[in-house]
Structures are given as C-alpha cells and as structure tokens.
Design a protein around this motif. Structure first.
Motif, PDB file in Angstrom:
ATOM      1  N   ASP A  38       8.847   4.664   0.495  1.00  0.00           N
ATOM      2  CA  ASP A  38       7.672   4.563   0.547  1.00  0.00           C
ATOM      3  C   ASP A  38       7.135   4.090  -0.844  1.00  0.00           C
ATOM      4  O   ASP A  38       6.217   3.317  -1.066  1.00  0.00           O
ATOM      5  CB  ASP A  38       6.636   5.885   0.850  1.00  0.00           C
ATOM      6  CG  ASP A  38       6.406   6.034   2.412  1.00  0.00           C
ATOM      7  OD1 ASP A  38       6.682   4.852   3.118  1.00  0.00           O
ATOM      8  OD2 ASP A  38       5.762   6.890   2.631  1.00  0.00           O
TER       9      ASP A  38
ATOM     10  N   PRO B 214       3.719   2.015   3.390  1.00  0.00           N
ATOM     11  CA  PRO B 214       4.114   3.074   4.055  1.00  0.00           C
ATOM     12  C   PRO B 214       5.087   2.749   5.182  1.00  0.00           C
ATOM     13  O   PRO B 214       5.315   1.540   5.649  1.00  0.00           O
ATOM     14  CB  PRO B 214       2.793   3.336   4.588  1.00  0.00           C
ATOM     15  CG  PRO B 214       1.707   2.803   3.794  1.00  0.00           C
ATOM     16  CD  PRO B 214       2.234   1.620   3.258  1.00  0.00           C
ATOM     17  N   TYR B 215       5.910   3.694   5.421  1.00  0.00           N
ATOM     18  CA  TYR B 215       6.920   3.492   6.832  1.00  0.00           C
ATOM     19  C   TYR B 215       6.304   3.099   7.687  1.00  0.00           C
ATOM     20  O   TYR B 215       5.106   3.506   8.164  1.00  0.00           O
ATOM     21  CB  TYR B 215       7.423   4.993   6.893  1.00  0.00           C
ATOM     22  CG  TYR B 215       8.227   5.004   8.374  1.00  0.00           C
ATOM     23  CD1 TYR B 215       9.394   4.251   8.366  1.00  0.00           C
ATOM     24  CD2 TYR B 215       7.897   5.843   9.352  1.00  0.00           C
ATOM     25  CE1 TYR B 215      10.121   4.288   9.377  1.00  0.00           C
ATOM     26  CE2 TYR B 215       8.625   5.940  10.504  1.00  0.00           C
ATOM     27  CZ  TYR B 215       9.852   5.315  10.462  1.00  0.00           C
ATOM     28  OH  TYR B 215      10.454   5.148  11.905  1.00  0.00           O
TER      29      TYR B 215
END
Length: 884
Positions: free
Chosen positions: A272, A278-279
């Motif tokens: 991240d 973000p994932y």
C-alpha cells in the motif's frame, strides 16, 4: 505465479537475436481462421480484441463431489462488424444449450471453441447463453478435482494461467479482453465457495447451498478463479483488509495460520505504501491446495498455494518461514502488477513475473525480520538466472509468443530471476525513489487496463527524465550474461592504475551499461579482510577507467560487484582469487563471503578450478559458517559436487568414497555441535541425511528412525522420517522395502502416499524402474499425474547411473512419440527427469544423435534435450579437470 519446479529450461537459441516481440499493431490485425485445436495465435487474439469489447460474464455453476460439473454462462459483449464469425473458447465440454441473441441454435463446436456465425450476431450489443457439462480436470489446470484419500472429502480449485479458463467456462480466453464476472454457485451444504469477492448472500435450494456473488472489477480471464470444498477456514480481521486461509481438513494441523496472517498483513501494509495505491480488492484469501502444478498463483483476492511446499508437520525452519514470507509477497505484488494492470499478450508475462520476484525480495527484506533476504535471492534465484543465461537455450528476457501453445515456453529462471535482477540494477541506475515513483505512475495510468513493455518503460523514462530505449534493447532484447574483471596495478603500496574490463559471450557480443559498487579489501592485523574503500561506478563498453581509486591502498582483494547491484558474472583477478581460496572464513561481510564462495564454484563449473580443490576448501571451512543462508549455499555446492563425483564413476571412486566419509563425519559432528541453534541443527541434519551413503551412516539413519539414536533438540517430524525411508531404499538397506508400508501405516495422507511412491521409485531395482517407465508410457496409468511426477523426480538419483543407462536408449527412442501424445504439462516433468543425464562420452554421442534425429520436438522438449546435452558436456569438462 510462483514457480517451484525441479527443472526450468530456457528458450531456443533461434530466438536469441530478436529485437521485437509484437506483431505490428500500427495496422489492424487481419482475420485468420483458427486451426482446429485449443490454441489461439497472437494475431487471432488481436483481431478478436479489435472487434470485441465491454465483456461481462454471468456464470452459474452446479458443483458436487462427482467427477462432472455443469454450468451456464451468459456472455454480454459489444461487437464491431458482423461480416466474420467470432469464436468463444471452451475446452472438451458437452454443450447442452446455445442461444445467440435469443436464437437457440446448434453449436458449431470442435471441443476447443464455439464458432458464432455472423447471421446471428449484432453490430453492437450481443448476448450469448451457453449451457454445458464437463469433467473436472485432474492435471492441475481448469477446475481441478481432488479426493482426499484420508477422509474421502472432495476439494475443487481452479488454475487458469496461461489460457485455461476455457477448461471451466466459455470465455474470450485472452488477457486483453478484461471483463466483469458475476457468479452463482450451487454446492454441497458443508462446502465453502471462494472467488474474487465475498459472497453477498446464500440460501438453500433443493438440498444444496446457493452462493451469490456481486459483479467483480474488470479482470483478465486468467486472474479470475473459483474454489470450493469443505476446507478448514481461518480468519483474521485485525488489519485493514479481511484475511482468510483455507486448507484441507486432514492437513489443517500442519498450518500455523498466525504465520500466514503475520506476513500477509505486513505485505499489504508495505505494498500500500510502496505503490501509493490501496490494495485493489476487498478481501485477501489464500488457499493451500493439493496437486498444484506450480508454487502459487495470483488469482485476484483468492491466491492458491501448492500445499506440498507450505505444510509443515512441525515448527517451520527458518528457510521454510523465509520461503513462506517471500511467496506470499510474490503473489501479493501481482495483485497490483498483473491483476490491476495486466499485460496485453503472453509475451508480457515475463514482466509480471520479474516484477513480482523483484518486489517480493524487496518486501521480504524491508517488511519482515528477514532483512538479509537479498542475500538469499543472490545465493539461490540469481545463480539460477546466471546458469540459465549461460546455457545454449538462453533467450532474451522478452521474446515473441506466437500462440497460447507457446505461452509457457519461456517460464524459467531468465523470466523470473534475471528479470528481477535487471529491475534491481535499473532501480540503482535511476535511484530507488525515482524507480518507485515511476512504478506508481504506471499503476495509476493503467489501472484495470492492459499495458505493454513500452508502456512501462516509457512511464519510467518520463519519471526519470531519461531515455531508456538503449537500456531496453541491451537488457531485454539481447540474451547472455556479461563478465567483468578488475585490471589494476600497484606501486609503492598504492594503486597506480585501475579499470573495469567487460566481456561478452562470443555468440552474444553485447556490452551493457550498468552501475556497480567496487569494493577494495585489505587484511587487518587480526587476519580479517576488511573493507578499505568502495566506489560506485557506471561502466559501459570494454574498458571503464576508475581514476578515483588511484592512490588508494593496494588491496588484498577487489570485488567489482560489491553489494550485488548488477547482473554480471565476476572473474576475480589472480590475487583476489588466491585470497578468496585461502581466507574465505576471514571475510566478515556475509554477502561478500557468499559472492566469493560463488566465484569459487563458478570456477569449477567453468573448468578452471579442479572440483577436488573446491571440495578441500569447502570441507575445511563449512563447519565454521555461522550465517544460515550461507551455510545452505555452501552445503548446496558440496551436494552438487557429490553428484558430480557420483557421475564420474570408477575413475574417482576412491576419492569419492574418501570425501563422502569425511563429509558424513563432519556433518554428524555438526549435528551434535548445533543442538542449541535450531535452524543450523535442522540444516545440518537434513544435509547429513541427504548425503549419507556409507554403511555406517545408513545404519545410524535406521537407528534414528527406530528411536534408538536421538538427536538432542531436533524436532524429528514425519517429513524427516520419510526422508530417511527414502535414503535407506535408495541404497537397498536391509529391510528398507518393508519400511515403506510401515511408514504408510503412520502417514497414509496424500503427502505420505507420494513419499511412499518416491521411496519405491528410488530403489536400485531394475524391475521397479521398468514398472515406472511403463506407467509413464501408459495411456491409462494407475496413478494421477501428480503422483507420476513424484516418481519421475526420484527414479534416477546420481548414484544409479548404471540403472539409468539400461533405459537411456528407450527413452531417447520414444521421446518424439511421448512428446506428441502426452502434452506439455506431462512433458515438462518427463523430459527434465528422464532424458539421460549421464556423464559419459557414450551419452554425449547419444544426446548428439538425438538432437540431430528429432528436429520436430516441441520447443520445450527440444530445449530440455539441448540443455541436458550441454550439462553432459560441462560434466565431462569438470571430470577432466579433476586433479590427479
């Protein structure tokens, strides 16, 4: 995907000089009728992607314990032009319904794809419904079915890379037709169903549980997945993303879920932050599955792992835990680089795998307790890359992939580890932060899309404000490894001249640019080698002057790739080579020590240093090695040396027996000495077990198995027991055959059954060898491929060259027919393990003749043959160099 295969063969030398990998896409691809088989060419894929867009799949599966499953697939897509047919990939299914835009029609189907005729298609939106039945796969592709021999429970999992989604559902099975997937699954009530998203709801329908899943983000077909069965489930919701681990019930006690969640959480946090994105999915599931062909697979949010590599009947060793962390990181990196952004065609697969291998090493080193992991990468992965790049079968990192039949031709150490090493040296060339920012920009720009190598390199170029076109041509389109050597003179105790000399193999005369750190070492008063100075240098061409080192103290040793920034083979200058041989245990820096050990081993492989001289140095110094990674490296080289000695046969029999007894004694003493160091203790014990061959050593192993000899502080687990049973059978120790059945009474799991097969196959018994050869050739063998593969890997250890000679001619004589009838998955194991690798002049002649007489072998089998032939030549060279 993470490879864990015993033999990774490179690509044909015919590809070595290519400088382009794609069909010319400046012009639209033209229509080309598909051959009547399951393979799709790049041209056909490009033509299809020019016409098809906005693909959505609604999939309904009916799953049970049976060997057949059924499904209904609704494909919605936009089509451009209706003058030509369009094909939908579906492998070996029974079609029960086909409706095209509301018209029920008879399927034009050839067991590989359905052809949709133009008269039923619309220019614009189309809707196709296909009902079908299909047998589950049992070779690790498609929707694989496994029945647990312990409790008769049935487990299913999917594997689609490179192009096997069509073995589970009708699809446009190519990476650049990304689509959304909305699925419904009917399954037995006690099963879990796992895919990209968590279920939105479930309900009971006609005695089964129906699982409903919302629409996924856009994914390539090979990144989508479906898994089902009565798995044991572990959950952890303590982090930013919910995590689960799935494992078969009968082996659930061989998994420590806390270890999985620990490294998963660390990885998600690291990526991240590193990617600045973000994932991209809502949960992170990981499944340990049986019979898996590879190491692991990066299915979006539902990663599969080969359970054989990650189950542990006791506490994991340091190396096992390292491996777990690294493979978790590898597949996790793919969630961004591979799943979020995906290559357009299979020629870009190398970049996915190289990048994941690079990022996994970086993350393991920076986000876990294994902060030394770049040394592990150097000693293992990188050496595999150097070896592959020096084979006759070497190839550029990026090569053409004409069709899906060739998608895995180049899955080898060049694809993974050379590519990762090249990315690492590019990171140093651009600076680490510039490289990271370039990766971030690339992922932002191409999220949920497909991209090419040029897209990646151009984004890095823009970020770095540097033209990388020459770098790309040198490193990605040209094969071979360069060598550097220092050339320096000293006067009055100081350096008076210093330069780096670069050379290239005569077949691939490319001189490259890269950045190295040159390390100078002097001998201190205590005899230790100490770093006196290091200097970063960007070198290119044949000679690079390093005037900044003039005036420095004359060194005892120079290492021109200190800290391992570069992908380059090092030839030590004469003085440094002598210092390395005499003072290797006086080097405090473990990475430098590792690199010096590797230089000595390279000298053996290159026919410059007699094998017995290397063994003299190794056996004298290995017991003093305190670093666990280095210990495994040196013991690994000793093991390779012993295999060479076994191959040399009678001329070195006395020396071989002498050094074998010497190492057995040394290793057993180390087992006693390392009782307070668990990782070293386990390494030494496993090494002792692996290399024992004397009657006294075998007798001691039997006593350990019986409990009459106890190794203090060693956690003696079931895997070790099977290892001893295997070794005793390898040498036909009295009563060894009966030990197999006795051990099966203790462990009749799938893993136990496979280890029993290994112990039977390895026996020095002509009838046993012929039994397995007949099984391999049979159209209907008694065992699934997963167990045949185990037998292949154990049939001919180096101590049984005389037995391999008995079947060598028949293996060669039937190679072409086996290659034609058995398929690529089977032949990857068969060719790598059964083509005779005997270190004799007669085998050299046999292999030379086989190459001449089998020009039509598949590319991968041909490469296996070429590579084994070259290894045979190397073995003969090493044998001739042995000091008399």
């Amino acid at each position: 995907m993470k490879q864990i295969l015993p033999l990774l063969i490179g690509t044909s030398v015919m590809l070595a000089g290519c400088t382009a990998t794609n069909i010319n896409t400046s012009q639209p691809a033209t229509f080309s009728p598909r051959a009547d088989n399951a393979f799709l060419t790049q041209q056909q894929a490009e033509y299809r992607s020019q016409r098809v867009s906005n693909v959505n799949y609604q999939l309904d599966f009916n799953l049970s314990k049976d060997e057949v499953f059924s499904g209904t697939a609704e494909l919605s897509f936009k089509l451009k032009g209706v003058t030509r047919p369009i094909t939908i990939d579906l492998n070996k299914a029974e079609i029960t319904k086909l409706a095209i835009n509301g018209n029920v029609v008879k399927a034009n189907y050839n067991d590989a794809f359905i052809t949709l005729q133009p008269e039923f298609l619309h220019n614009g939106n189309n809707h196709v419904t296909i009902g079908y039945k299909r047998k589950h796969s049992t070779n690790g592709e498609g929707l694989h079915r496994f029945k647990d021999s312990v409790d008769d429970r049935v487990y299913l999992y999917s594997h689609f890379e490179p192009a096997a989604a069509n073995q589970m559902f009708p699809s446009f099975d190519q990476p650049d037709l990304k689509a959304t997937y909305q699925i419904t699954v009917d399954a037995p009530e006690n099963w879990h169903v796992v895919t990209t998203l968590r279920e939105s709801s479930t309900k009971m329908v006609d005695g089964k549980k129906r699982w409903f899943f919302d629409k996924t983000p856009k994914l390539s077909t090979y990144n989508f997945s479906l898994h089902a069965g009565p798995y044991t489930v572990y959950e952890d919701n303590s982090g930013k993303y919910p995590m689960r681990v799935f494992v078969r019930q009968s082996v659930a006690d061989q998994v420590v879920p806390e270890d999985w969640f620990k490294y998963t959480k660390k990885g998600l946090t690291f990526f991240d932050e590193y990617f600045g994105i973000p994932y991209p999915f809502k949960k992170y599931d990981q499944l340990l599955v049986p019979d898996f062909l590879y190491g692991a697979m990066e299915n979006a949010a539902a990663v599969t792992f080969a359970e054989r590599s990650f189950l542990s009947s006791g506490k994991m060793s340091t190396s096992q835990e390292e491996r777990l962390a690294e493979v978790i990181m590898h597949e996790m990196a793919h969630q961004w680089f591979g799943d979020l952004v995906t290559m357009k065609w299979w020629n870009g697969l190398w970049l996915n795998e190289s990048f994941a291998a690079f990022m996994a090493t970086l993350a393991t080193a920076e986000a876990t307790q294994f902060d030394y992991y770049w040394r592990t990468f150097y000693a293992g992965n990188k050496q595999s890359a150097y070896a592959a790049d020096q084979r006759i079968t070497t190839h550029p990192i990026e090569v053409p992939v004409p069709s899906t039949a060739n998608a895995f031709d180049n899955i080898d150490a060049i694809t993974y580890s050379k590519g990762a090493s090249v990315l690492q040296q590019l990171r140093y060339l651009l600076t680490p932060e510039t490289f990271r920012l370039g990766v971030h920009n690339y992922l932002i720009k191409y999220s949920y899309k497909n991209a090419t190598l040029d897209d990646f390199i151009n984004t890095l170029s823009e970020t770095a404000k540097r033209d990388l076109s020459e770098w790309k041509q040198q490193w990605l389109y040209q094969p071979g490894v360069n060598t550097i050597e220092v050339d320096y003179q000293c006067a009055n105790g100081t350096i008076s001249a210093f330069s780096l000399k670069q050379t290239a193999p005569k077949d691939y005369p490319v001189l490259r640019e890269q950045k190295v750190n040159v390390g100078l070492f002097t001998t201190g008063a205590d005899g230790q080698l100490q770093l006196s100075q290091d200097k970063s240098v960007i070198y290119k061409g044949e000679t690079t002057q390093v005037n900044d080192l003039i005036g420095s103290a004359c060194p005892s040793l120079v290492y021109p790739n200190y800290q391992d920034w570069a992908f380059v083979k090092v030839t030590l200058d004469k003085k440094s080579f002598t210092t390395a041989k005499s003072s290797i245990n006086k080097v405090a820096d473990p990475l430098l020590r590792s690199m010096l050990w590797q230089s000595l081993w390279d000298s053996v492989r290159d026919g410059l240093l007699p094998l017995n001289e290397f063994l003299d140095v190794a056996v004298k110094n290995v017991a003093f090695e305190s670093d666990h990674t280095l210990l495994r490296q040196v013991i690994g080289n000793i093991g390779a040396s012993m295999r060479y000695l076994n191959s040399f046969g009678a001329p070195v029999a006395n020396y071989r027996d002498e050094v074998t007894a010497q190492f057995e004694q040394l290793a057993w003493q180390a087992v006693q000495d390392q009782k307070d160091h668990p990782s070293h203790l386990r390494t030494w014990f496993n090494s002792y077990r692996a290399m024992v061959s004397t009657p006294a050593g075998l007798k001691r192993l039997k006593a350990i198995l019986d409990g009459n000899v106890v190794v203090e502080n060693l956690e003696f687990n079931q895997s070790m027991r099977w290892g001893i049973v295997n070794k005793l059978n390898q040498f036909d120790f009295p009563g060894a055959l009966a030990l197999i059945d006795a051990e099966l009474e203790k462990d009749n799991s799938d893993g136990g059954q496979k280890r029993a097969i290994a112990a039977k196959a390895i026996r020095p018994d002509t009838a046993q060898k012929q039994y397995w050869m007949d099984q391999f050739a049979s159209e209907k063998p008694d065992y699934p491929f997963s167990k045949l593969r185990v037998a292949m890997g154990n049939l001919y250890p180096s101590t049984q060259a005389n037995l391999q000679e008995q079947t060598a001619d028949s293996v060669i004589a039937t190679l072409a027919e086996m290659d034609k009838t058995k398929g690529p998955v089977f032949m990857r194991s068969y060719a790598g393990n059964l083509i005779p690798s005997l270190c004799t002049e007669s085998n050299e002649a046999r292999l030379t003749k086989a190459i001449e007489q089998n020009p039509d072998l598949s590319e991968r089998t041909k490469r296996a043959l070429l590579s084994i032939h070259q290894s045979n030549q190397r073995c003969l060279t090493i044998a001739k160099k042995m000091s008399k």
